[in-house]
Design an enzyme around this catalytic site. Sequence first.
Site, PDB file in Angstrom:
ATOM      1  N   TYR A 159     -55.827  45.306 -24.083  1.00 56.72           N
ATOM      2  CA  TYR A 159     -56.567  44.399 -23.913  1.00 56.72           C
ATOM      3  C   TYR A 159     -56.870  43.940 -22.269  1.00 56.72           C
ATOM      4  CZ  TYR A 159     -56.475  39.073 -23.889  1.00 56.72           C
ATOM      5  OH  TYR A 159     -56.839  37.918 -23.504  1.00 56.72           O
ATOM      6  N   ASP A 160     -55.913  44.418 -21.359  1.00 54.69           N
ATOM      7  CA  ASP A 160     -55.884  44.274 -20.071  1.00 54.69           C
ATOM      8  C   ASP A 160     -57.263  45.068 -19.511  1.00 54.69           C
ATOM      9  OD1 ASP A 160     -53.478  42.992 -20.748  1.00 54.69           O
ATOM     10  OD2 ASP A 160     -52.310  44.067 -19.043  1.00 54.69           O
ATOM     11  N   GLU A 161     -57.173  46.231 -19.878  1.00 53.38           N
ATOM     12  CA  GLU A 161     -58.264  47.343 -19.355  1.00 53.38           C
ATOM     13  C   GLU A 161     -59.546  46.895 -19.994  1.00 53.38           C
ATOM     14  OE1 GLU A 161     -57.713  48.607 -16.534  1.00 53.38           O
ATOM     15  OE2 GLU A 161     -55.904  49.708 -16.591  1.00 53.38           O
ATOM     16  N   SER A 192     -47.273  28.030 -29.544  1.00 55.33           N
ATOM     17  CA  SER A 192     -47.421  27.712 -31.028  1.00 55.33           C
ATOM     18  C   SER A 192     -46.001  28.456 -31.627  1.00 55.33           C
ATOM     19  CB  SER A 192     -48.478  28.700 -31.595  1.00 55.33           C
ATOM     20  OG  SER A 192     -48.536  29.838 -31.112  1.00 55.33           O
ATOM     21  N   GLY A 196     -35.537  34.594 -20.705  1.00 58.74           N
ATOM     22  CA  GLY A 196     -36.348  33.223 -20.515  1.00 58.74           C
ATOM     23  C   GLY A 196     -36.568  32.880 -18.952  1.00 58.74           C
ATOM     24  N   ASP A 204     -44.066  42.848 -20.026  1.00 55.44           N
ATOM     25  CA  ASP A 204     -44.226  41.655 -20.052  1.00 55.44           C
ATOM     26  C   ASP A 204     -44.491  40.922 -18.583  1.00 55.44           C
ATOM     27  OD1 ASP A 204     -43.818  39.383 -22.385  1.00 55.44           O
ATOM     28  OD2 ASP A 204     -43.016  38.597 -20.458  1.00 55.44           O
ATOM     29  N   PRO A 205     -45.303  40.412 -18.320  1.00 52.24           N
ATOM     30  CA  PRO A 205     -45.454  39.693 -16.717  1.00 52.24           C
ATOM     31  C   PRO A 205     -44.196  38.857 -16.589  1.00 52.24           C
ATOM     32  CG  PRO A 205     -47.623  39.824 -17.685  1.00 52.24           C
ATOM     33  CD  PRO A 205     -46.661  40.025 -19.041  1.00 52.24           C
TER      34      PRO A 205
HETATM   35  P1  NAD Z   1     -58.118  33.257 -30.850  1.00 52.94           P
HETATM   36  O1  NAD Z   1     -57.638  34.602 -31.348  1.00 52.94           O
HETATM   37  O2  NAD Z   1     -57.958  32.252 -31.546  1.00 52.94           O
HETATM   38  O3  NAD Z   1     -60.172  33.675 -30.851  1.00 52.94           O
HETATM   39  C1  NAD Z   1     -60.532  34.793 -30.740  1.00 52.94           C
HETATM   40  C2  NAD Z   1     -61.786  34.790 -31.807  1.00 52.94           C
HETATM   41  O4  NAD Z   1     -62.435  35.850 -31.681  1.00 52.94           O
HETATM   42  C3  NAD Z   1     -61.212  34.755 -33.242  1.00 52.94           C
HETATM   43  O5  NAD Z   1     -61.779  33.772 -34.162  1.00 52.94           O
HETATM   44  C4  NAD Z   1     -61.407  36.213 -33.845  1.00 52.94           C
HETATM   45  O6  NAD Z   1     -61.684  36.060 -35.130  1.00 52.94           O
HETATM   46  C5  NAD Z   1     -62.772  36.527 -33.230  1.00 52.94           C
HETATM   47  N1  NAD Z   1     -63.015  37.871 -33.114  1.00 52.94           N
HETATM   48  C6  NAD Z   1     -62.112  38.934 -32.571  1.00 52.94           C
HETATM   49  N2  NAD Z   1     -62.545  40.114 -32.609  1.00 52.94           N
HETATM   50  C7  NAD Z   1     -64.049  39.863 -32.974  1.00 52.94           C
HETATM   51  C8  NAD Z   1     -64.953  40.474 -33.133  1.00 52.94           C
HETATM   52  N3  NAD Z   1     -64.872  42.150 -32.962  1.00 52.94           N
HETATM   53  N4  NAD Z   1     -66.229  40.164 -33.525  1.00 52.94           N
HETATM   54  C9  NAD Z   1     -66.524  38.965 -33.740  1.00 52.94           C
HETATM   55  N5  NAD Z   1     -65.260  38.076 -33.531  1.00 52.94           N
HETATM   56  C10 NAD Z   1     -63.960  38.678 -33.307  1.00 52.94           C
HETATM   57  O7  NAD Z   1     -58.135  33.472 -29.453  1.00 52.94           O
HETATM   58  P2  NAD Z   1     -58.315  32.338 -28.265  1.00 52.94           P
HETATM   59  O8  NAD Z   1     -57.271  31.860 -27.372  1.00 52.94           O
HETATM   60  O9  NAD Z   1     -59.257  31.170 -28.724  1.00 52.94           O
HETATM   61  O10 NAD Z   1     -59.090  33.139 -27.027  1.00 52.94           O
HETATM   62  C11 NAD Z   1     -60.557  33.178 -27.017  1.00 52.94           C
HETATM   63  C12 NAD Z   1     -61.034  34.119 -25.846  1.00 52.94           C
HETATM   64  O11 NAD Z   1     -60.370  33.576 -24.466  1.00 52.94           O
HETATM   65  C13 NAD Z   1     -60.829  35.323 -25.968  1.00 52.94           C
HETATM   66  O12 NAD Z   1     -61.610  36.295 -25.404  1.00 52.94           O
HETATM   67  C14 NAD Z   1     -59.276  35.502 -25.075  1.00 52.94           C
HETATM   68  O13 NAD Z   1     -59.096  36.925 -24.542  1.00 52.94           O
HETATM   69  C15 NAD Z   1     -59.583  34.608 -24.103  1.00 52.94           C
HETATM   70  N6  NAD Z   1     -58.323  34.046 -23.330  1.00 52.94           N
HETATM   71  C16 NAD Z   1     -57.544  33.110 -23.906  1.00 52.94           C
HETATM   72  C17 NAD Z   1     -56.465  32.664 -23.397  1.00 52.94           C
HETATM   73  C18 NAD Z   1     -55.499  31.706 -24.098  1.00 52.94           C
HETATM   74  O14 NAD Z   1     -54.572  31.464 -23.489  1.00 52.94           O
HETATM   75  N7  NAD Z   1     -56.010  31.116 -24.960  1.00 52.94           N
HETATM   76  C19 NAD Z   1     -56.039  33.223 -22.161  1.00 52.94           C
HETATM   77  C20 NAD Z   1     -57.016  34.263 -21.425  1.00 52.94           C
HETATM   78  C21 NAD Z   1     -57.987  34.434 -22.058  1.00 52.94           C
HETATM   79  N1  UDP Z   2     -42.454  34.422 -25.644  1.00 54.06           N
HETATM   80  C1  UDP Z   2     -41.388  34.516 -26.272  1.00 54.06           C
HETATM   81  N2  UDP Z   2     -41.080  33.856 -27.432  1.00 54.06           N
HETATM   82  C2  UDP Z   2     -42.123  34.023 -28.287  1.00 54.06           C
HETATM   83  C3  UDP Z   2     -43.330  34.563 -27.633  1.00 54.06           C
HETATM   84  C4  UDP Z   2     -43.380  34.811 -26.466  1.00 54.06           C
HETATM   85  O1  UDP Z   2     -40.207  34.171 -25.372  1.00 54.06           O
HETATM   86  O2  UDP Z   2     -42.082  33.911 -29.578  1.00 54.06           O
HETATM   87  C5  UDP Z   2     -42.566  34.858 -24.280  1.00 54.06           C
HETATM   88  C6  UDP Z   2     -43.524  36.405 -23.899  1.00 54.06           C
HETATM   89  O3  UDP Z   2     -42.495  37.296 -23.887  1.00 54.06           O
HETATM   90  C7  UDP Z   2     -43.904  36.103 -22.572  1.00 54.06           C
HETATM   91  C8  UDP Z   2     -44.126  34.475 -22.579  1.00 54.06           C
HETATM   92  O4  UDP Z   2     -43.435  34.047 -23.442  1.00 54.06           O
HETATM   93  O5  UDP Z   2     -43.303  36.157 -21.533  1.00 54.06           O
HETATM   94  C9  UDP Z   2     -45.476  34.083 -23.017  1.00 54.06           C
HETATM   95  O6  UDP Z   2     -46.198  35.062 -23.980  1.00 54.06           O
HETATM   96  P1  UDP Z   2     -47.479  34.760 -24.801  1.00 54.06           P
HETATM   97  O7  UDP Z   2     -47.529  35.918 -25.788  1.00 54.06           O
HETATM   98  O8  UDP Z   2     -47.668  33.224 -25.212  1.00 54.06           O
HETATM   99  O9  UDP Z   2     -48.399  35.064 -23.641  1.00 54.06           O
HETATM  100  P2  UDP Z   2     -48.556  36.119 -22.434  1.00 54.06           P
HETATM  101  O10 UDP Z   2     -47.581  37.035 -22.412  1.00 54.06           O
HETATM  102  O11 UDP Z   2     -49.881  36.906 -22.802  1.00 54.06           O
HETATM  103  O12 UDP Z   2     -48.568  35.308 -21.146  1.00 54.06           O
END
Ligand code: NAD
Ligand code: UDP
Length: 314
Positions: A146-148, A190, A208, A274-275
């Site tokens: 994801y990151d890269e 969620s 935590g 995990d950051p």
């Molecule tokens: P999400 O998983 O709800 O939405 C992603 C959508 O992309 C889904 O509907 C999935 O079915 C679709 N998808 C995945 N792979 C696909 C592919 N190969 N072709 C077509 N559709 C594809 O996640 P989200 O939280 O709505 O995230 C949306 C975007 O925002 C993502 O790119 C995510 O990396 C970025 N983002 C979200 C957050 C956050 O906290 N929600 C944070 C940082 C970045």
């Molecule tokens: N986390 C947790 N319980 C869960 C899901 C996540 O304690 O059920 C922690 C996780 O280890 C991270 C933080 O909550 O430290 C945020 O996680 P999330 O997956 O939501 O996002 P990201 O790590 O990508 O910021």
Amino acid sequence: MIRRKVLVTGGAGFLGSHLCERLLDADCDVICVDNFFTGRKENIAHLMGNPYFEMLRHDVTFPLYLEVEEIYNLACPASPVHYQFDPVQTTKTSVHGAINMLGLARRTRATIFQASTSEVYGDPEVHPQREDYRGNVNPIGPRACYDEGKRCAETLFFDYHRQHGLNIRVARIFNTYGPRMHPNDGRVVSNFIVQALRGEPIAIYGDGSQSRSFCYVDDMVEAFLRMMAAPDAVTGPLNLGNPVEFTIRALAEKVIAMTGSHSELIFRPLPEDDPRQRQPDIAQAREILGWEPSVQIEDGLERTVAYFRQLLDR
Ligand code: NAD
Ligand code: UDP
Ligand code: UDP
């Protein structure tokens, strides 16, 4: 009326579905592309009757030929559980997906927005994170797909900008939450709400004490629209998020208090890489977009809890 033709990839996902809704409200002609990997039809069912909304089941790792004026590239699983399920496909989605959407933007001269992420900073050694911080990412760890992938997508966006003169908008999105997150999404907000509402133990990973900063979805989508509407010189990368930071334990306690749940806290091992902490410096977004989050965490959580209550009651 002449309507702007806008493509939203990942439009059936959490952020994408809210964005499609806002674009329709702004009288755009919206094409939503999604392969439903983590997105759901329920997220966009209420838009299907709108003649200016079109849904296309398509995987962005394959070429796509359409005529559009704006592209929001959001397609990519965002939760660690989902993006680690098929890591090779995650990298392909970010990298091949970016190449295809940039190719489409190049041919149509569309402005293209990239949903990048705070994950480009990895486990940050600088706090809060500013856009000029280059990050601390493990290139071979479980989060690397994801990151890269997202880092490479940023590279492609800036190379298409320099090499082909594309109008780009790169947003680095920090943790965002709200209604329409998938109940099995796996992200912390969620997970905690669903566990609290079901009276199940709330599972904190680690002790935590790690921290995050959470932005409500409406604030985030507003920033997307402002960034797209900004002058072409605004390429980003721009941090978008809510700078109010707290620990994951504090989040669990807030959710318990808000739901009146009797769930107990349990502790599970911290996932690899995990950051420890994360907080956006949004000085640039404030200055350039005149934007800052307006929804307090308590209000945002209240609305999110209400959504999950209704979903789980069905
Ligand atoms: P999400 O998983 O709800 O939405 C992603 C959508 O992309 C889904 O509907 C999935 O079915 C679709 N998808 C995945 N792979 C696909 C592919 N190969 N072709 C077509 N559709 C594809 O996640 P989200 O939280 O709505 O995230 C949306 C975007 O925002 C993502 O790119 C995510 O990396 C970025 N983002 C979200 C957050 C956050 O906290 N929600 C944070 C940082 C970045
Ligand atoms: N986390 C947790 N319980 C869960 C899901 C996540 O304690 O059920 C922690 C996780 O280890 C991270 C933080 O909550 O430290 C945020 O996680 P999330 O997956 O939501 O996002 P990201 O790590 O990508 O910021
Ligand atoms: N592409 C697409 N839709 C278009 C135009 C291009 O999906 O409308 C894809 C195409 O598959 C190509 C990629 O985008 O591989 C990059 O296109 P570009 O024109 O930048 O490069 P090239 O075609 O030279 O590889």
